[in-house]
Design a protein around this motif. Sequence first.
Motif, short mmCIF file in Angstrom:
data_model
loop_
_atom_site.label_atom_id
_atom_site.label_comp_id
_atom_site.label_asym_id
_atom_site.label_seq_id
_atom_site.Cartn_x
_atom_site.Cartn_y
_atom_site.Cartn_z
N LEU A 44 0.84 -1.20 0.00
CA LEU A 44 0.00 0.00 0.00
C LEU A 44 0.87 1.24 0.00
O LEU A 44 1.76 1.41 0.84
N GLU A 54 -4.85 6.16 -2.46
CA GLU A 54 -4.24 4.84 -2.28
C GLU A 54 -3.80 4.26 -3.62
O GLU A 54 -4.50 4.39 -4.63
N VAL A 85 -2.42 0.46 -4.61
CA VAL A 85 -2.23 -0.86 -4.03
C VAL A 85 -1.76 -1.82 -5.11
O VAL A 85 -2.31 -1.85 -6.21
#
Length: 317
Positions: free
Chosen positions: A277, A298, A300
Amino acid sequence: MAAALQALPTVEVPSTRSPVDKSYRRMLHGMERFAREHALAPQATLRFRLLPRQPGMSMDGIRLKVVGDTGSKTVPIAADHSFTLERDETLWREDAAVLANRKTLSMTWRAEVRSPGVPEGMRRLGDLRLECLVGMEAGLVSNNAHLFAWLDEFLRSPERVCSDPNGNYMFFTERPVFAISLQHGERRATLPFHAMYAGNPPAEEMPYCDCQVLLEHSYHAPIWDASWPDDTLLSFDYADAPPAASAAAPQDRAAALAALGPPQTRLRFDSGREVWLYQSAPPTSLPPGPDGRPRMGEHVLLFSPAGATLKTRQRAP
């Protein structure tokens, strides 16, 4: 005295040093809660389900009984390790226990509420809300008391746990999961990373978590967020589905490290897969999200056991 003891009926319970047990009364209270709150999922049915909790735990050959002071009743278990309970007044009065031939903390128990017509691979939010209420009412969450000794009954209450952003009632997917999306009408959203994988607990807490061997399957649904109606659907992007990384994504862990630097969070699963992450603050100040947390962007990445990039996703603040 000896004659009186010989007259008592014999109840056979599979031998185990520390049997798994649940309160029959509390599980029936959970069934009553299901009936009272049925408006959350008007067409749904309720079953209870057994899930593994410790490494190497076999779910085959489990036997389940309701055992009271003067008798017992065998509980049939379906192939998916689910079951239902019937009300027995004698066992209710005797405050019977639901016993399995497994040791304490080897399994976790959950309510399972399913509405008809939900597409394959999706869950309905109202079903999950009702699962939480039933599960808490029934006393199914089997976290070790060592971790939750500080909690009082108020914090253990279904209303508190199921309607608070910090209640963190845990749900499990059938397959390892990479991303979860919410949809209702034209509205779409992706669950944040902290709602996945039991919130990434420290290694020392894992033995006390229901997610011990199901970490890659675990998530927290926004059952507390009234802005999402009961008919909201959750869809799942599974980690073991065909790879979907874009051509522009780093090809492996080494490339990701060179291009993006060390991730803020790095989580390795028992499967050998690994998820990284990267978080970024928004360019302008934003109010906290509905759960009170700061809004963060974010990025990921999911890697195979060999280190190849399998999937990537981005989430705006």
